[in-house]
Enzyme design. Sequence first.
Site, PDB file in Angstrom:
ATOM      1  N   LYS A  13       0.843  -1.213   0.000  1.00  0.00           N
ATOM      2  CA  LYS A  13       0.000   0.000   0.000  1.00  0.00           C
ATOM      3  C   LYS A  13       0.880   1.266   0.000  1.00  0.00           C
ATOM      4  CE  LYS A  13      -2.077  -1.427   3.791  1.00  0.00           C
ATOM      5  NZ  LYS A  13      -1.425  -2.761   3.957  1.00  0.00           N
ATOM      6  N   ARG A  89     -10.187   0.278   8.192  1.00  0.00           N
ATOM      7  CA  ARG A  89      -9.674  -1.056   8.499  1.00  0.00           C
ATOM      8  C   ARG A  89     -10.703  -1.925   9.193  1.00  0.00           C
ATOM      9  NH1 ARG A  89      -3.888   0.120   8.783  1.00  0.00           N
ATOM     10  NH2 ARG A  89      -2.764  -1.824   9.057  1.00  0.00           N
ATOM     11  N   ARG A 128      11.739  -5.599   5.031  1.00  0.00           N
ATOM     12  CA  ARG A 128      11.521  -4.152   4.848  1.00  0.00           C
ATOM     13  C   ARG A 128      12.455  -3.327   5.737  1.00  0.00           C
ATOM     14  NH1 ARG A 128       5.618  -1.756   5.520  1.00  0.00           N
ATOM     15  NH2 ARG A 128       5.703  -2.922   7.461  1.00  0.00           N
ATOM     16  N   ARG A 161      11.042  -1.712  11.278  1.00  0.00           N
ATOM     17  CA  ARG A 161       9.919  -1.386  12.149  1.00  0.00           C
ATOM     18  C   ARG A 161       9.792  -2.444  13.241  1.00  0.00           C
ATOM     19  NH1 ARG A 161       4.746   0.094   8.416  1.00  0.00           N
ATOM     20  NH2 ARG A 161       3.774  -1.298   9.925  1.00  0.00           N
ATOM     21  N   ARG A 172      -0.810  -9.317  13.123  1.00  0.00           N
ATOM     22  CA  ARG A 172      -1.362  -8.328  12.171  1.00  0.00           C
ATOM     23  C   ARG A 172      -2.150  -9.028  11.066  1.00  0.00           C
ATOM     24  NH1 ARG A 172       4.074  -5.564  10.757  1.00  0.00           N
ATOM     25  NH2 ARG A 172       2.942  -4.521   9.091  1.00  0.00           N
TER      26      ARG A 172
END
Length: 220
Positions: A13, A89, A128, A161, A172
Site C-alpha cells: 500500500k 480497516r 523491509r 519497524r 497483524r
Amino acid sequence: MRLVLLGPPGAGKGTLANLLKERLNVAHISTGDILRQEMKDGSSLGQEAKSFIERGDLVPDELVTRLIESVLKNNANTDKGYMLDGFPRTKQQAEDLSRILKEINQPIEYAIYLDSTLPVVLKRLTGRRVCRNCGALYHMENKPSKVNGICDECEGPLYQRPDDNETTIKTRMEVYVDNTQPIVTYYDNEGLLQRVDADKDASEVESILMKIFDENSAKN
Ligand code: AP5
C-alpha cells in the site's frame, strides 16, 4: 481523484501510494505513518496508540476516525484528491468514512484491493527497511539501498519497524483477516472495488492501476 488502498500488511500500500501520488497529483494519507509520527513526537495520542501497534492490534476505531476526520476536514492539501492508506480497516471505520465524506461532499471513486499471498507478504515485511528521517521504503532483497543502512534519498539511517517481527506480523495478519477483509465486500457492494494481483512486481502493479484509471476516465 479519491481512493482507498486496501490489502494485507505488506501488500505494498505504502509503496504504491509513493509511486502514484505524483503521477496522480494527490495526497498520500497513511494512518500508520501518522500514528508512528505521533509516537515519535510523544503526543498523548501516540502514547495511547503505542501498545496496540507494538502488539499488532488495531488502535481503537474512535481514536483513528477522529484523526482522519481532522485531516480530511482541515487539511488544504486534500483539495486535489487523496489516497487513504490503512484506513478504513474495520466495518465501523468504513461507515464512519462514508459519513465524513458525505459531510464534505467528497465521495470515494475507487477502492483498490491489493491482493497478496501470505508467503509473499511475510518475505516483504521481514525484509523491509524504512528511513528514520524521510520514511522512504526499502527491501533487503527487492529494493536495497545503494549503501547498506543508509537512505538513497536523504542519507538518513534505515531501521526495521518493531512490528515487522514474525510474531507481530502473524497477529497483524490475523487481525487483518478478522477485521479488514470483510470491508473488501463492503466496497464491492458499493461498486467501487478494483482487485489487483499485488504479488507482482511494484512497477507492474503500478501499470495495471494506471490502466484502470485511464480506461475509467476515458469512459466518463
Ligand atoms: P500500517 O503502517 O498501515 O501497517 P500495515 O497495514 O500492516 O501495512 P504495512 O505498512 O506493513 O504494509 P504496506 O502494504 O504499506 O507495504 P509496503 O508498501 O510498506 O499500520 C501499522 C499499525 O498501525 C497497525 O498494525 C495498527 O496497529 C495501526 N493502525 C494503522 N491504521 C489503523 C486503522 N485505520 N485502525 C486501527 N489501527 C490502525 O511494502 C512492504 C515491503 O515490501 C517494502 O520493503 C517494499 O519495498 C516491498 N514491496 C512492496 N510492494 C512490493 C512489490 N509489489 N514488489 C516487490 N516488493 C514490494
